[in-house]
Write an enzyme that holds these catalytic residues in place. Sequence first.
Site, PDB file in Angstrom:
ATOM      1  N   HIS A 146       0.831  -1.208   0.000  1.00  0.00           N
ATOM      2  CA  HIS A 146       0.000   0.000   0.000  1.00  0.00           C
ATOM      3  C   HIS A 146       0.865   1.257   0.000  1.00  0.00           C
ATOM      4  O   HIS A 146       1.969   1.284   0.546  1.00  0.00           O
ATOM      5  CB  HIS A 146      -0.995   0.002   1.167  1.00  0.00           C
ATOM      6  CG  HIS A 146      -0.400  -0.022   2.534  1.00  0.00           C
ATOM      7  ND1 HIS A 146       0.034   1.116   3.181  1.00  0.00           N
ATOM      8  CD2 HIS A 146      -0.177  -1.036   3.408  1.00  0.00           C
ATOM      9  CE1 HIS A 146       0.492   0.808   4.385  1.00  0.00           C
ATOM     10  NE2 HIS A 146       0.383  -0.501   4.545  1.00  0.00           N
ATOM     11  N   ASP A 177      -0.431   4.396   0.987  1.00  0.00           N
ATOM     12  CA  ASP A 177      -0.858   5.352   2.005  1.00  0.00           C
ATOM     13  C   ASP A 177      -0.178   5.070   3.340  1.00  0.00           C
ATOM     14  O   ASP A 177       0.350   3.972   3.574  1.00  0.00           O
ATOM     15  CB  ASP A 177      -2.379   5.328   2.171  1.00  0.00           C
ATOM     16  CG  ASP A 177      -2.916   3.973   2.611  1.00  0.00           C
ATOM     17  OD1 ASP A 177      -2.377   2.938   2.156  1.00  0.00           O
ATOM     18  OD2 ASP A 177      -3.873   3.921   3.407  1.00  0.00           O
ATOM     19  N   ASP A 205       6.212   0.682   7.205  1.00  0.00           N
ATOM     20  CA  ASP A 205       4.817   0.374   6.871  1.00  0.00           C
ATOM     21  C   ASP A 205       4.298   1.339   5.809  1.00  0.00           C
ATOM     22  O   ASP A 205       3.657   2.321   6.126  1.00  0.00           O
ATOM     23  CB  ASP A 205       3.963   0.455   8.140  1.00  0.00           C
ATOM     24  CG  ASP A 205       2.536   0.023   7.930  1.00  0.00           C
ATOM     25  OD1 ASP A 205       2.243  -0.626   6.906  1.00  0.00           O
ATOM     26  OD2 ASP A 205       1.694   0.357   8.789  1.00  0.00           O
ATOM     27  N   GLU A 243      -5.226   1.422   2.380  1.00  0.00           N
ATOM     28  CA  GLU A 243      -5.127   0.275   3.286  1.00  0.00           C
ATOM     29  C   GLU A 243      -5.267   0.699   4.735  1.00  0.00           C
ATOM     30  O   GLU A 243      -5.785  -0.056   5.564  1.00  0.00           O
ATOM     31  CB  GLU A 243      -3.782  -0.437   3.076  1.00  0.00           C
ATOM     32  CG  GLU A 243      -3.677  -1.802   3.747  1.00  0.00           C
ATOM     33  CD  GLU A 243      -3.231  -1.757   5.208  1.00  0.00           C
ATOM     34  OE1 GLU A 243      -3.405  -2.760   5.925  1.00  0.00           O
ATOM     35  OE2 GLU A 243      -2.717  -0.699   5.640  1.00  0.00           O
ATOM     36  N   GLU A 244      -4.812   1.918   5.058  1.00  0.00           N
ATOM     37  CA  GLU A 244      -4.825   2.372   6.446  1.00  0.00           C
ATOM     38  C   GLU A 244      -6.200   2.845   6.905  1.00  0.00           C
ATOM     39  O   GLU A 244      -6.355   3.318   8.030  1.00  0.00           O
ATOM     40  CB  GLU A 244      -3.792   3.484   6.652  1.00  0.00           C
ATOM     41  CG  GLU A 244      -2.344   3.071   6.400  1.00  0.00           C
ATOM     42  CD  GLU A 244      -1.808   2.079   7.419  1.00  0.00           C
ATOM     43  OE1 GLU A 244      -2.573   1.657   8.298  1.00  0.00           O
ATOM     44  OE2 GLU A 244      -0.623   1.736   7.332  1.00  0.00           O
TER      45      GLU A 244
END
Length: 430
Positions: A81, A83, A114, A148-149
Amino acid sequence: MADAQALEEVVAFTRDLIRFDTTNLGGGDGNERAAAEFAAERLAEAGLEPAILEKAPNRSNVVARLEGTDPEAPALLVHGHLDVVPAAAADWSVDPFGGEIDADGMLWGRGAIDMKGMDAMMLAAVRSWAREGVRPRRSIVFAFVADEEAEADFGSRYLAEEHAEKFEGCTEGISESGGFTFHSDGMRIYPIAAGERGTAWLELTARGRAGHGSKRNPDNAVSKLAAAVARIGAHEWPLRVTPVVEAAVAELAALHGVEPDYEDLSGLGAAAQLVESTLRNSANPTVLEAGYKVNVIPEHARAEVDGRVVPGGEAEFEATMDGLCGPDVQWRYAHRSRSLAAPVDSPTFAAMRAAILKHDPEGRPVPFCMSGGTDAKEFSRLGITGYGFSPLALPPEFGYGTLAHGVDERVPVEGLRFGLRVLDDFLLNA
């Protein structure tokens, strides 16, 4: 084998991606466009034909396919991801979107772990193959996704629902939260995720009789809700050991020279952290809202609960919430996603183990189940079995779980290069 240029590119690309502020505030508030264009340009330079796909302006996803040498082999999805969660600059030692590298070889910035580092590995690997004139055995679909977050509405869920054709032939996928170094009792353990607990975010509501705060009121919405929240917070959930967790505990116990004991994980040392949150369902109250003035009893009260469900534990979770809430409090799913389980005896899992051991012969790869979740949940709608494998070498003083989403997120430059070597080896041999 990743070439020298790739080992430099993985660092440079991680810095570049960090410098794109792709903060996801939830509720549709995010912008991945610049990072997506960057990824698409790097893929196009390697001869791929990336597509930028958006459900809404600037909520950008990139998907590209590289055909493998074996047309009969099932395709593999590799997704990351773009974001990131918010970062308050005042709390950080450096600019969270500066991408600084310090004298100790640490690359700082939101998303370093991440998971912009993994995004950079994906780009560096495919570019290295183009220069060397090699291709993997399996066809690979690379996906760089938005949102995704939050709840994946603009990212993996949108891709699975509206662009399923892009993932045709993919039977397995890899993404974040696995393959990193975890130190325990002098051992370098590499947990590889083969499962995820399901997400069950709940909204609780209670209604009562409004009135003056000085008057007796047995129908108090705040009291009803508070009692239910207290019961939920104090509840002891029973053991629900899934096959992935059973395998994880067995392997970790063998490494530590103890017998498996699900009730007492102390024999696993620090590695107990890898399994302790996945032995059972859970529900943690996180939000309470009620009232507007101290002398006014409100008519309604509201709470939010973060529930997580082990594979196969859905019926137990719902029945338990019914009992804990009782007749005076109603609950509903505010957001729900499925739990996942993947085989730990598959050729793909064996290839991940082998790639780690090739580059760290004294490493100890083991399966584990994630306590949270990833985009693999949405891609599972397409029949894609998901693993967590974003390899990364970390020193003993580092905590993957504390740095991801934490203040002063950073990653060792050499850890990224190790991760690229492992990922490259796995993808070429899976």
